[in-house]
Design a protein around this motif. Structure first.
Motif, PDB file in Angstrom:
ATOM      1  N   THR A 104       0.841  -1.201   0.000  1.00 18.48           N
ATOM      2  CA  THR A 104       0.000   0.000   0.000  1.00 18.48           C
ATOM      3  C   THR A 104       0.871   1.244   0.000  1.00 18.48           C
ATOM      4  O   THR A 104       0.483   2.277  -0.576  1.00 18.48           O
ATOM      5  CB  THR A 104      -0.876   0.019   1.265  1.00 18.48           C
ATOM      6  OG1 THR A 104      -1.599  -1.206   1.358  1.00 18.48           O
ATOM      7  CG2 THR A 104      -1.814   1.198   1.278  1.00 18.48           C
ATOM      8  N   LYS A 105       2.030   1.152   0.608  1.00 21.61           N
ATOM      9  CA  LYS A 105       2.872   2.310   0.871  1.00 21.61           C
ATOM     10  C   LYS A 105       3.779   2.614  -0.327  1.00 21.61           C
ATOM     11  O   LYS A 105       3.305   2.920  -1.409  1.00 21.61           O
ATOM     12  CB  LYS A 105       3.675   2.069   2.155  1.00 21.61           C
ATOM     13  CG  LYS A 105       2.877   1.514   3.340  1.00 21.61           C
ATOM     14  CD  LYS A 105       1.631   2.303   3.690  1.00 21.61           C
ATOM     15  CE  LYS A 105       1.061   1.973   5.060  1.00 21.61           C
ATOM     16  NZ  LYS A 105       0.417   0.647   5.187  1.00 21.61           N
ATOM     17  N   HIS A 133       1.031   5.632  -4.567  1.00 20.41           N
ATOM     18  CA  HIS A 133       0.105   6.684  -4.977  1.00 20.41           C
ATOM     19  C   HIS A 133      -1.165   6.747  -4.118  1.00 20.41           C
ATOM     20  O   HIS A 133      -2.142   7.378  -4.503  1.00 20.41           O
ATOM     21  CB  HIS A 133      -0.273   6.505  -6.450  1.00 20.41           C
ATOM     22  CG  HIS A 133       0.874   6.723  -7.386  1.00 20.41           C
ATOM     23  ND1 HIS A 133       1.826   5.755  -7.618  1.00 20.41           N
ATOM     24  CD2 HIS A 133       1.244   7.796  -8.130  1.00 20.41           C
ATOM     25  CE1 HIS A 133       2.733   6.227  -8.468  1.00 20.41           C
ATOM     26  NE2 HIS A 133       2.397   7.457  -8.801  1.00 20.41           N
ATOM     27  N   SER A 134      -1.152   6.083  -2.969  1.00 16.61           N
ATOM     28  CA  SER A 134      -2.270   6.125  -2.018  1.00 16.61           C
ATOM     29  C   SER A 134      -3.600   5.731  -2.658  1.00 16.61           C
ATOM     30  O   SER A 134      -4.647   6.276  -2.323  1.00 16.61           O
ATOM     31  CB  SER A 134      -2.389   7.538  -1.401  1.00 16.61           C
ATOM     32  OG  SER A 134      -1.180   7.933  -0.785  1.00 16.61           O
ATOM     33  N   ASP A 135      -3.555   4.765  -3.599  1.00 14.38           N
ATOM     34  CA  ASP A 135      -4.786   4.386  -4.285  1.00 14.38           C
ATOM     35  C   ASP A 135      -5.072   2.889  -4.255  1.00 14.38           C
ATOM     36  O   ASP A 135      -6.002   2.411  -4.902  1.00 14.38           O
ATOM     37  CB  ASP A 135      -4.779   4.880  -5.738  1.00 14.38           C
ATOM     38  CG  ASP A 135      -3.559   4.431  -6.524  1.00 14.38           C
ATOM     39  OD1 ASP A 135      -2.753   3.631  -5.988  1.00 14.38           O
ATOM     40  OD2 ASP A 135      -3.395   4.865  -7.676  1.00 14.38           O
ATOM     41  N   SER A 187      -1.330   6.227   7.064  1.00 15.36           N
ATOM     42  CA  SER A 187      -0.626   5.633   5.940  1.00 15.36           C
ATOM     43  C   SER A 187       0.605   6.462   5.583  1.00 15.36           C
ATOM     44  O   SER A 187       0.930   7.452   6.262  1.00 15.36           O
ATOM     45  CB  SER A 187      -1.536   5.429   4.724  1.00 15.36           C
ATOM     46  OG  SER A 187      -0.944   4.489   3.830  1.00 15.36           O
ATOM     47  N   GLY A 192       3.158   7.712  -0.157  1.00 14.27           N
ATOM     48  CA  GLY A 192       2.593   8.250  -1.382  1.00 14.27           C
ATOM     49  C   GLY A 192       3.356   9.463  -1.868  1.00 14.27           C
ATOM     50  O   GLY A 192       4.303   9.938  -1.235  1.00 14.27           O
ATOM     51  N   LEU A 198       2.331  13.270   4.353  1.00 20.60           N
ATOM     52  CA  LEU A 198       1.320  12.983   5.366  1.00 20.60           C
ATOM     53  C   LEU A 198       1.944  13.056   6.750  1.00 20.60           C
ATOM     54  O   LEU A 198       3.139  12.786   6.926  1.00 20.60           O
ATOM     55  CB  LEU A 198       0.737  11.575   5.174  1.00 20.60           C
ATOM     56  CG  LEU A 198       0.175  11.210   3.795  1.00 20.60           C
ATOM     57  CD1 LEU A 198      -0.238   9.746   3.771  1.00 20.60           C
ATOM     58  CD2 LEU A 198      -0.997  12.107   3.444  1.00 20.60           C
ATOM     59  N   SER A 252       5.451  11.337   6.716  1.00 16.70           N
ATOM     60  CA  SER A 252       5.836  10.691   5.473  1.00 16.70           C
ATOM     61  C   SER A 252       6.096  11.800   4.461  1.00 16.70           C
ATOM     62  O   SER A 252       5.176  12.509   4.045  1.00 16.70           O
ATOM     63  CB  SER A 252       4.722   9.754   4.970  1.00 16.70           C
ATOM     64  OG  SER A 252       5.001   9.285   3.670  1.00 16.70           O
TER      65      SER A 252
END
Length: 531
Positions: free
Chosen positions: A319-320, A325-327, A466, A469, A473, A503
Motif C-alpha cells: 500500500t505504501k 500513490h495512495s490508491d 498511511s 505516497g 502525510l 511521510s
C-alpha cells in the motif's frame, strides 16, 4: 536500479500458460521463461506429452474440429456461434500479439477454461505455491495472471529471481493488504504451543493481532527491544525451545529505530543451527525459527532482506511505497523457503485472499517509478529533518541520515539507495528514506496538546494515516494509530506522547520545510482553526 518491465513478465506467463499454485518458482529474469520443477509437480514435458497424445486421438477420431453448435469439442477452439443469444454469451479473445503492449493487460476472469476433466483433476491435485506452472490457471482465488505478474516483479526487486549466488530461487505472494500479508505469514508457521518474539516498537496492527488473536490460539508472545547494536542480544535472551518466529521490523514504525538484521540472523543460526529443509516437506518439520522482517519503510530500494544470511521472510505493506500513490491496499510476502511458501499459499487460498487484478495492475505500474520516487523522498526528507533537528520546539528528531540518530552508525550499511552490487558508491546519491519522526517539547498532556496542534496547523502536509505516497502525510501515533497499545508499553517502545510521524512526499522541499516550521512556531496557541 533496474526495474522489471511487467509486460515482459506477462508475456512469459502467456508463453508458459500457467496453472494454479503449482510447486515451481518461475524466475523474474529479463526473459522470465525458466521454470524450476519441484519433485511433487507433474513435469511440464509430461503434461505436453499427454496433451499431444490426446490431440492425436481426437484427430484420428475426426473430432478435432467440430462445426456443429450442438457439439462441444473436448479441447481446442469452440465452434463459431451463430445464434444471437450465444454470441452475447461467448468469449471473444484478442488476436495473437496482444501481449506486446508495454502496459500489461488486466485479467479480471475469476475462472479459466480447462482442456478436459483430467486437466481439471491435475490442477486440483497440485501442491499450493506462489506461482503457476505450464498446466494452466484454474480459479483466481488460487492464482491469476495480473496478480502473478506483479508478484514476480516484487520477487525481482527482492533479489530472489535467480540463483547466481548459489541460493535457492524464491517467490512472492501478493495479498489484499499489508496486514493480510503479515497475518498470513504468521499463520503459515504458528500453531498452539509455539512462541513468537517481536520488537516493542512494532506496527500497531501486528501488535494487535499477536496479543489478541495469537494469545487466544495458545501462542506465547514475547516483546523485546530490537533496536540498535544490542538488538540481536535482546532477541537471543528471549529464545525458547518452542520459538517458531523471530519477527523484526526495520526501520521501526514510527520511531525509525534500526535493527541489525545480520546480527539477528547470526544469533538465530548460532542458537538453533542453520535451516535445513527439503522442498515438499512440512513447514512444521523445521526446528529453526523463521526469521521475518517487515521492511515497509525501507523497501527493496534500500534494504534487500533476503540477501542477508539467516533471514527467511520479507514482508511489505505494498500500500505504501511500492504502490506509491495512495490508491490501493496491498501486501507482499517473499521467501526462498519452499515449505513456507507452500504453507503461506494455502493460508492465502483458504483464509486470506490474493490481491485483486485491478490493484495488481496499479501496484505493478507504481513499482516502475519506485527507483526515482525513493530518491526524491530521501532528498526531501533530509532537508526537513535538518530543520526539525534545529527547531527549539523539537526535543528530538529521528531520521537515520542525521548524526543525532541513535543508530546512525548502522544506517549507511542498511540504506542501499538503489545501488546494485557492481555500482560505485559515488554513482548513486546516498539517501535514508522518506520517513521522519520527531518529539515536541513537553511531557504528558502538554506534549499531547502540542503534537495535535502541529498536525492540525499544517497546510501543505496532510493529516492522514498511511505513508509512502507522492503527497506528504503526518500523524500523531499516541492519539491515532497506536492508541490500542497501553501507554506504559508505548513509552517503553519509544512512542512518546509528543511523537509525530511524517511521510515526506515529492513536493518542493522548501514548501514542506516552511509548513512544518510555521506549525511548530504556533503550536502553543489554544485550539486550531481547521478549514
Amino acid at each position: 536500479m533496474k526495474l522489471l518491465v511487467p509486460a515482459l513478465v506477462l508475456a512469459a506467463i502467456a508463453e508458459n500458460a500457467s496453472a494454479f499454485h503449482a510447486p515451481s518458482f518461475v524466475t523474474s529474469t529479463t526473459s522470465c521463461s525458466r521454470v524450476t520443477t519441484s519433485p511433487l509437480r507433474v513435469a511440464s514435458d509430461e503434461i505436453e506429452t499427454m496433451k499431444e497424445a490426446e490431440t492425436e486421438t481426437k484427430v484420428a477420431n475426426g473430432s478435432s474440429n467440430s462445426g456443429e453448435m450442438g457439439l462441444k469439442p473436448k479441447t481446442g477452439k469452440h465452434a463459431t456461434p451463430t445464434s444471437f443469444a450465444t454470441k452475447c454469451a461467448s468469449l471473444y479473445s484478442p488476436k495473437a500479439g496482444a501481449d506486446r503492449g508495454l502496459s500489461p493487460p488486466v485479467y479480471f476472469g475469476s475462472t479459466f477454461s480447462l482442456d478436459d476433466a483430467r486437466h481439471g483433476a491435475r490442477l486440483h491435485e497440485k501442491r499450493e505455491a506462489p506461482y503457476t506452472d505450464a498446466d494452466g490457471f484454474v480459479y483466481s482465488r488460487w492464482g491469476s495472471p495480473t496478480n502473478e505478474a506483479a508478484a514476480m516483479q516484487i520477487a525481482a526487486l527482492e533479489g530472489v529471481d535467480d540463483d547466481t549466488n548459489g541460493r535457492a530461487i524464491g517467490a512472492t505472494l501478493l495479498f489484499n493488504s499489508g496486514m493480510s500479508a503479515i497475518t498470513s505469514a504468521l499463520m503459515a508457521v504458528l500453531r498452539a504451543g509455539d512462541h513468537i518474539i517481536l520488537p516493542y516498537t512494532v506496527y500497531g496492527g501486528t501488535h494487535e493481532f499477536t496479543t489478541e488473536f495469537c494469545v487466544q490460539w495458545g501462542i506465547e508472545v514475547t516483546f523485546v527491544d530490537a533496536s540498535g547494536v544490542n538488538g540481536p542480544a535482546n532477541y537471543k535472551k528471549a529464545f525458547q525451545d518452542n520459538t517458531r518466529v523471530v519477527y523484526t521490523e526495520t526501520p521501526a514504525n514510527p520511531t525509525m529505530r534500526l535493527t541489525d538484521l545480520a546480527g539477528v540472523g547470526r544469533v538465530v543460526d548460532e542458537h538453533y543451527g542453520k535451516a535445513d529443509e527439503v522442498p515438499g516437506s512440512d513447514v512444521h518439520a523445521r526446528t529453526r525459527p523463521f526469521t521475518m522482517c517487515d521492511g515497509t519503510f525501507a523497501t527493496p530500494y534500500h534494504q534487500r532482506v533476503l540477501d542477508i544470511p539467516g533471514m527467511d521472510v520479507s514482508i511489505h505493506s505494498a500500500t505504501k511505497y511500492l504502490g506509491g500513490h495512495s490508491d490501493i491496499l496491498a501486501g507482499s510476502v517473499t521467501s526462498r523457503s519452499e515449505p513456507f511458501l507452500h504453507a503461506c499459499s494455502k493460508v492465502q487460498k483458504l483464509i486470506t485472499v490474493p490481491l485483486n487484478p485491478m490493484d495488481s495492475f496499479l501496484l505493478a505500474r507504481g513499482m516502475r517509478t519506485l527507483d526515482v520516487r525513493m530518491q526524491r523522498h530521501g532528498e526531501n526528507a533530509i532537508k526537513v529533518a535538518r530543520m526539525l533537528d534545529e527547531h527549539p520546539m523539537v526535543a528530538q528528531t529521528f531520521y537515520p541520515g542525521l548524526d543525532s540518530h541513535p543508530d546512525r552508525s548502522m544506517a549507511d550499511d542498511i540504506f542501499r539507495s538503489g545501488r546494485d552490487d557492481d555500482d560505485e558508491d559515488d554513482d548513486v546519491p546516498q539517501t535514508y528514506g522518506g520517513m521522519i519522526s520527531f518529539i515536541v517539547q513537553g511531557e504528558g498532556e502538554e506534549a499531547l496538546r502540542r503534537a495535535r496542534n502541529v498536525c492540525e496547523y499544517l497546510r501543505v502536509i496532510h493529516l492522514a494515516v498511511s505513508l509512502g505516497g507522492v503527497e506528504s502525510l503526518c500523524e500523531h501515533p499516541a492519539s491515532m494509530t497506536h492508541t490500542m497499545i497501553p501507554r506504559e508499553q508505548r513509552i517503553a517502545g519509544g512512542l512518546h506522547d509528543g511523537l509525530i510521524r511524517i511521510s515526506i512526499g515529492l513536493e518542493k522541499a522548501s514548501d514542506l520545510v516552511n509548513d512544518l516550521r510555521n506549525a511548530l512556531n504556533v503550536c502553543d496557541e489554544d485550539g486550531c482553526e481547521v478549514f
